[in-house]
Design a protein around this motif. Structure first.
Motif, PDB file in Angstrom:
ATOM      1  N   TYR A  42     -10.668  17.558  -3.936  1.00  0.00           N
ATOM      2  CA  TYR A  42     -10.591  18.602  -4.902  1.00  0.00           C
ATOM      3  C   TYR A  42     -12.273  18.987  -4.844  1.00  0.00           C
ATOM      4  O   TYR A  42     -12.849  18.318  -4.656  1.00  0.00           O
ATOM      5  CB  TYR A  42      -9.966  18.528  -6.305  1.00  0.00           C
ATOM      6  CG  TYR A  42     -10.878  17.543  -7.007  1.00  0.00           C
ATOM      7  CD1 TYR A  42     -11.983  18.000  -7.888  1.00  0.00           C
ATOM      8  CD2 TYR A  42     -10.300  16.353  -7.117  1.00  0.00           C
ATOM      9  CE1 TYR A  42     -12.705  16.889  -8.657  1.00  0.00           C
ATOM     10  CE2 TYR A  42     -11.124  15.227  -7.888  1.00  0.00           C
ATOM     11  CZ  TYR A  42     -12.234  15.646  -8.560  1.00  0.00           C
ATOM     12  OH  TYR A  42     -13.004  14.884  -9.318  1.00  0.00           O
TER      13      TYR A  42
ATOM     14  N   TRP B  66       1.045  -1.313  -0.011  1.00  0.00           N
ATOM     15  CA  TRP B  66      -0.035  -0.160  -0.139  1.00  0.00           C
ATOM     16  C   TRP B  66       0.811   1.090   0.091  1.00  0.00           C
ATOM     17  O   TRP B  66       0.719   2.113  -0.675  1.00  0.00           O
ATOM     18  CB  TRP B  66      -0.953   0.152   1.261  1.00  0.00           C
ATOM     19  CG  TRP B  66      -1.441   1.424   1.400  1.00  0.00           C
ATOM     20  CD1 TRP B  66      -2.500   2.026   0.908  1.00  0.00           C
ATOM     21  CD2 TRP B  66      -1.069   2.295   2.519  1.00  0.00           C
ATOM     22  NE1 TRP B  66      -2.641   3.158   1.378  1.00  0.00           N
ATOM     23  CE2 TRP B  66      -1.847   3.494   2.374  1.00  0.00           C
ATOM     24  CE3 TRP B  66      -0.065   2.489   3.391  1.00  0.00           C
ATOM     25  CZ2 TRP B  66      -1.596   4.480   3.115  1.00  0.00           C
ATOM     26  CZ3 TRP B  66       0.099   3.356   4.213  1.00  0.00           C
ATOM     27  CH2 TRP B  66      -0.582   4.557   3.953  1.00  0.00           C
TER      28      TRP B  66
ATOM     29  N   ALA C  36     -14.057   5.991  -7.032  1.00  0.00           N
ATOM     30  CA  ALA C  36     -14.073   6.818  -5.801  1.00  0.00           C
ATOM     31  C   ALA C  36     -14.573   8.221  -5.927  1.00  0.00           C
ATOM     32  O   ALA C  36     -15.103   8.782  -5.113  1.00  0.00           O
ATOM     33  CB  ALA C  36     -12.718   6.749  -5.077  1.00  0.00           C
TER      34      ALA C  36
ATOM     35  N   ARG D  68     -10.585   2.065  11.766  1.00  0.00           N
ATOM     36  CA  ARG D  68      -9.111   1.739  11.672  1.00  0.00           C
ATOM     37  C   ARG D  68      -9.018   0.285  12.431  1.00  0.00           C
ATOM     38  O   ARG D  68      -9.736  -0.188  13.037  1.00  0.00           O
ATOM     39  CB  ARG D  68      -8.139   2.708  12.635  1.00  0.00           C
ATOM     40  CG  ARG D  68      -7.814   3.893  11.903  1.00  0.00           C
ATOM     41  CD  ARG D  68      -6.809   3.806  10.731  1.00  0.00           C
ATOM     42  NE  ARG D  68      -6.313   4.939  10.272  1.00  0.00           N
ATOM     43  CZ  ARG D  68      -6.952   5.638   9.258  1.00  0.00           C
ATOM     44  NH1 ARG D  68      -7.989   4.852   8.721  1.00  0.00           N
ATOM     45  NH2 ARG D  68      -6.579   6.738   8.695  1.00  0.00           N
TER      46      ARG D  68
ATOM     47  N   GLU E 183     -15.449   6.573  10.231  1.00  0.00           N
ATOM     48  CA  GLU E 183     -13.916   6.266   9.845  1.00  0.00           C
ATOM     49  C   GLU E 183     -13.537   5.047  10.546  1.00  0.00           C
ATOM     50  O   GLU E 183     -13.942   4.885  11.752  1.00  0.00           O
ATOM     51  CB  GLU E 183     -12.996   7.615  10.236  1.00  0.00           C
ATOM     52  CG  GLU E 183     -11.998   8.103   9.290  1.00  0.00           C
ATOM     53  CD  GLU E 183     -11.070   8.549  10.142  1.00  0.00           C
ATOM     54  OE1 GLU E 183     -10.973   8.992  11.163  1.00  0.00           O
ATOM     55  OE2 GLU E 183      -9.890   8.432   9.316  1.00  0.00           O
TER      56      GLU E 183
HETATM   57  C1  HEM Z   1     -16.206  15.030  -0.846  1.00  0.00           C
HETATM   58  C2  HEM Z   1     -15.390  14.090  -1.512  1.00  0.00           C
HETATM   59  C3  HEM Z   1     -14.812  12.923  -0.557  1.00  0.00           C
HETATM   60  C4  HEM Z   1     -14.713  12.755   0.651  1.00  0.00           C
HETATM   61  C5  HEM Z   1     -15.619  13.095   1.941  1.00  0.00           C
HETATM   62  C6  HEM Z   1     -13.894  11.520   0.831  1.00  0.00           C
HETATM   63  C7  HEM Z   1     -13.645  10.796   2.037  1.00  0.00           C
HETATM   64  C8  HEM Z   1     -12.869   9.839   2.134  1.00  0.00           C
HETATM   65  C9  HEM Z   1     -12.333   9.044   3.475  1.00  0.00           C
HETATM   66  C10 HEM Z   1     -13.243   9.480   4.869  1.00  0.00           C
HETATM   67  C11 HEM Z   1     -11.707   8.217   3.175  1.00  0.00           C
HETATM   68  C12 HEM Z   1     -10.925   7.306   4.351  1.00  0.00           C
HETATM   69  C13 HEM Z   1      -9.615   7.853   4.824  1.00  0.00           C
HETATM   70  C14 HEM Z   1      -8.769   7.470   6.039  1.00  0.00           C
HETATM   71  O1  HEM Z   1      -8.850   6.228   6.232  1.00  0.00           O
HETATM   72  O2  HEM Z   1      -8.314   8.117   6.882  1.00  0.00           O
HETATM   73  C15 HEM Z   1     -11.061   8.244   2.080  1.00  0.00           C
HETATM   74  C16 HEM Z   1     -10.376   7.562   1.380  1.00  0.00           C
HETATM   75  C17 HEM Z   1      -9.941   7.391   0.117  1.00  0.00           C
HETATM   76  N1  HEM Z   1     -10.297   8.425  -0.952  1.00  0.00           N
HETATM   77 FE1  HEM Z   1     -11.957   9.649  -0.641  1.00  0.00          FE
HETATM   78  N2  HEM Z   1     -13.239  11.283  -0.533  1.00  0.00           N
HETATM   79  C18 HEM Z   1     -13.620  12.131  -1.232  1.00  0.00           C
HETATM   80  C19 HEM Z   1     -13.475  12.090  -2.788  1.00  0.00           C
HETATM   81  C20 HEM Z   1     -12.422  11.467  -3.389  1.00  0.00           C
HETATM   82  C21 HEM Z   1     -12.180  11.290  -4.605  1.00  0.00           C
HETATM   83  C22 HEM Z   1     -12.668  12.471  -5.814  1.00  0.00           C
HETATM   84  C23 HEM Z   1     -11.120  10.248  -4.787  1.00  0.00           C
HETATM   85  C24 HEM Z   1     -10.367  10.061  -6.048  1.00  0.00           C
HETATM   86  C25 HEM Z   1      -9.849  11.018  -6.837  1.00  0.00           C
HETATM   87  C26 HEM Z   1     -10.993   9.584  -3.573  1.00  0.00           C
HETATM   88  C27 HEM Z   1     -10.198   8.523  -3.539  1.00  0.00           C
HETATM   89  C28 HEM Z   1      -9.901   7.829  -2.308  1.00  0.00           C
HETATM   90  C29 HEM Z   1      -8.927   6.810  -2.237  1.00  0.00           C
HETATM   91  C30 HEM Z   1      -8.455   6.283  -3.082  1.00  0.00           C
HETATM   92  C31 HEM Z   1      -9.044   6.665  -0.669  1.00  0.00           C
HETATM   93  C32 HEM Z   1      -8.160   5.569  -0.093  1.00  0.00           C
HETATM   94  C33 HEM Z   1      -6.842   6.288   0.428  1.00  0.00           C
HETATM   95  C34 HEM Z   1      -6.024   4.901   0.990  1.00  0.00           C
HETATM   96  O3  HEM Z   1      -6.450   4.129   1.586  1.00  0.00           O
HETATM   97  O4  HEM Z   1      -4.670   5.102   0.966  1.00  0.00           O
HETATM   98  N3  HEM Z   1     -12.129  10.335  -2.637  1.00  0.00           N
HETATM   99  N4  HEM Z   1     -11.870   9.239   1.219  1.00  0.00           N
END
Ligand code: HEM
Length: 477
Positions: free
Chosen positions: A435, A116, A293, A363, A361
């Motif tokens: 974004y 990862w 996502a 963990r 959230e």
């Molecule tokens: C308002 C929009 C969004 C919200 C509120 C949101 C929220 C979240 C949250 C809460 C997590 C988990 C973080 C953690 O475990 O600490 C997450 C992970 C992730 N999000 Fe978003 N997200 C949004 C938009 C997006 C967009 C636009 C993308 C893609 C470009 C995206 C891609 C991802 C990915 C790939 C992860 C996993 C990261 C990892 O495990 O390393 N998200 N998101």
């Protein structure tokens, strides 16, 4: 448990307890002070729901946001302080199972540990860096211009309302992410939509819908008892990867051609390929995951933004004045200009506080820790209720009121606890795609509510409006 952190005890817990007895006492000292551990109540005394064989207490997750737990940002802070080098989330088993049975690798959403980290570092370099996001301002702006045009076309001439705004926003999100991932447009905001793009949007929607059902039982039992949902789930992943892969292959061919003709190439994919640190299979997985996502998360947040704007003409006009004091009408601000819009940033923070699409959230603990006075061992699944934290009066006086001023310095408001606002998660595992870009809508329209009915959030894997947001978009002269 009297805090927003909820430890999910599962059937594997007795085995863990046995293993824990074998862990030398010294390990505890590294995680917190010896006193803290000595005074902590044992893990097994955490009050909570009944644990059943196989499913443990996972059946409680849907009720989570309705619970009247008190919230404790300090506990969430502790949880994250021990994230360690490789933070782990509770895996969505059905997602992991499909991937492991498919020919595709795990991407950053599903993978853990050093694999990862390697992929995440590469993607962080290309996506999260502010100068990179800033570089897309023009493209995002063009997407929004097209979206505005489409709203005008779809709008009821007399009532100024737009049906299926939720669906239109899915396409707006997809077009935006397309510019980042492939530097291309999918035509999702045009008259004749490509049926393949329509199938992708449907697949993402079905993925979240079916996950809501297949989340709880093992794959084999889902096939037996919930075969309709399991089929929908598997087909959704199949289409997401089919569409992702097709576009990646096309882009890779274009890159090869450019290189063979001696031209320089730029863009996310070419940089990932050039790094030599991500296999083709990992590329398919990560890019398809990012594409999926982006759609529901951003579009649902936008629905809430539009909903709240429609109910607050005062906030809307302050926002519009701020935006137009920095950029002229019809222009998308770049990252530097957005910095000059504190009220806009504060408003988005408020919307995400009240409606975090990821309402919890999670963990899996990487070491022992003390949370809310209880000793929580390593390898325990912990859920922090982002939604409840955001509505806790202890951190937010009048929590249900949208008050951007909370986030603006020098307004006499108490600084909010840093761990009481976590819609994007925290630390090295936090969301990679933060974004946003709705300010151009404000430049063109006055958004008005059609009635004063409250639209409540409901969970469908993500937190979404109970009814699609339905408002008036009135042209500004
Ligand atoms: C308002 C929009 C969004 C919200 C509120 C949101 C929220 C979240 C949250 C809460 C997590 C988990 C973080 C953690 O475990 O600490 C997450 C992970 C992730 N999000 Fe978003 N997200 C949004 C938009 C997006 C967009 C636009 C993308 C893609 C470009 C995206 C891609 C991802 C990915 C790939 C992860 C996993 C990261 C990892 O495990 O390393 N998200 N998101």
């Amino acid at each position: 448990m009297a805090c927003c952190v909820k430890a999910v005890k599962t059937c594997v817990q007795p085995m863990r307890s046995k293993l824990l007895q074998m862990v030398p006492q010294m390990c505890y000292v590294t995680a917190a002070t010896t006193d803290e551990f000595r005074d902590a109540k044992p893990f097994t005394s955490i009050p909570g729901p009944v644990c059943f064989p196989l499913i443990g207490s996972l059946y409680t997750v849907p009720q989570l946001i309705k619970e009247k737990n008190a919230n404790d940002a300090k506990a969430v802070e502790t949880l994250h302080r021990y994230d360690g080098k490789y933070p782990r989330r509770i895996i969505i088993q059905s997602w992991q199972d499909w991937r492991d049975e498919s020919p595709y690798a795990r991407g950053i959403f599903i993978e853990d540990g050093s694999a990862w980290k390697r992929m995440r570092v590469l993607l962080d370099k290309q996506i999260l860096r502010p100068q990179i996001v800033s570089g897309f301002a023009e493209q995002f702006g063009q997407v929004t211009v097209d979206f505005i045009q489409r709203l005008r076309k779809l709008r009821d001439e007399n009532k100024n309302t737009v049906n299926n705004l939720d669906l239109e926003l899915f396409y707006w999100s997809l077009e935006s992410i397309g510019t980042v991932l492939y530097e291309t447009r999918f035509g999702g905001l045009s008259e004749d939509r490509d049926p393949e793009i329509e199938s992708f949007i449907e697949a993402v929607h079905n993925l979240f819908l079916s996950t809501n059902y297949v989340f709880y039982l093992p794959r084999k039992l889902n096939h037996l008892f919930l075969s309709k949902w399991q089929k929908m789930h598997d087909n959704a992943w199949f289409v997401i990867f089919r569409e992702g892969r097709k576009r990646i292959d096309k882009k890779c061919m274009e890159i090869e051609k450019e290189l063979s003709e001696g031209r320089e190439v730029s863009g996310l994919l070419s940089k990932l390929i050039a790094s030599g640190n991500m296999s083709q299979n990992e590329l398919y997985s990560n890019i398809s995951e990012l594409m999926a996502a982006a759609v529901d998360t951003t579009s649902n947040t936008m629905q809430w933004v539009i909903y709240e704007l429609s109910r607050r003409s005062d906030i809307q006009s302050t926002l519009r004045d701020e935006v137009l004091s920095v950029v002229s009408r019809g222009t998308a601000p770049n990252a530097e200009q957005v910095q000059k819009m504190p009220y806009l940033k504060a408003f988005i923070k408020e919307v995400l506080r009240l409606y975090p699409v990821a309402s919890v959230e999670t963990r899996v603990t990487n070491e022992d820790m003390v949370l809310c006075g209880y000793h929580v061992p390593k390898d325990i699944r912990v859920i922090a209720a982002t939604y409840l934290l955001g509505r806790n009066p202890e951190y937010y006086p009048d929590p249900l009121e949208v008050k951007p001023e909370r986030w603006i310095r020098n307004t006499g408001n108490k600084k909010v606890h840093s761990f009481a606002w976590l819609p994007f998660g925290y630390g090295t595992r936090m969301c990679i795609g933060q974004y946003k870009g709705f300010n151009m809508l404000l430049q063109e329209f006055t958004i008005k509510a059609v009635d004063d009915k409250v639209n409540s959030p409901v969970t469908r894997a993500l937190l979404i409006p109970e009814r699609p947001v339905f408002v008036q978009f009135v042209d500004r002269c």
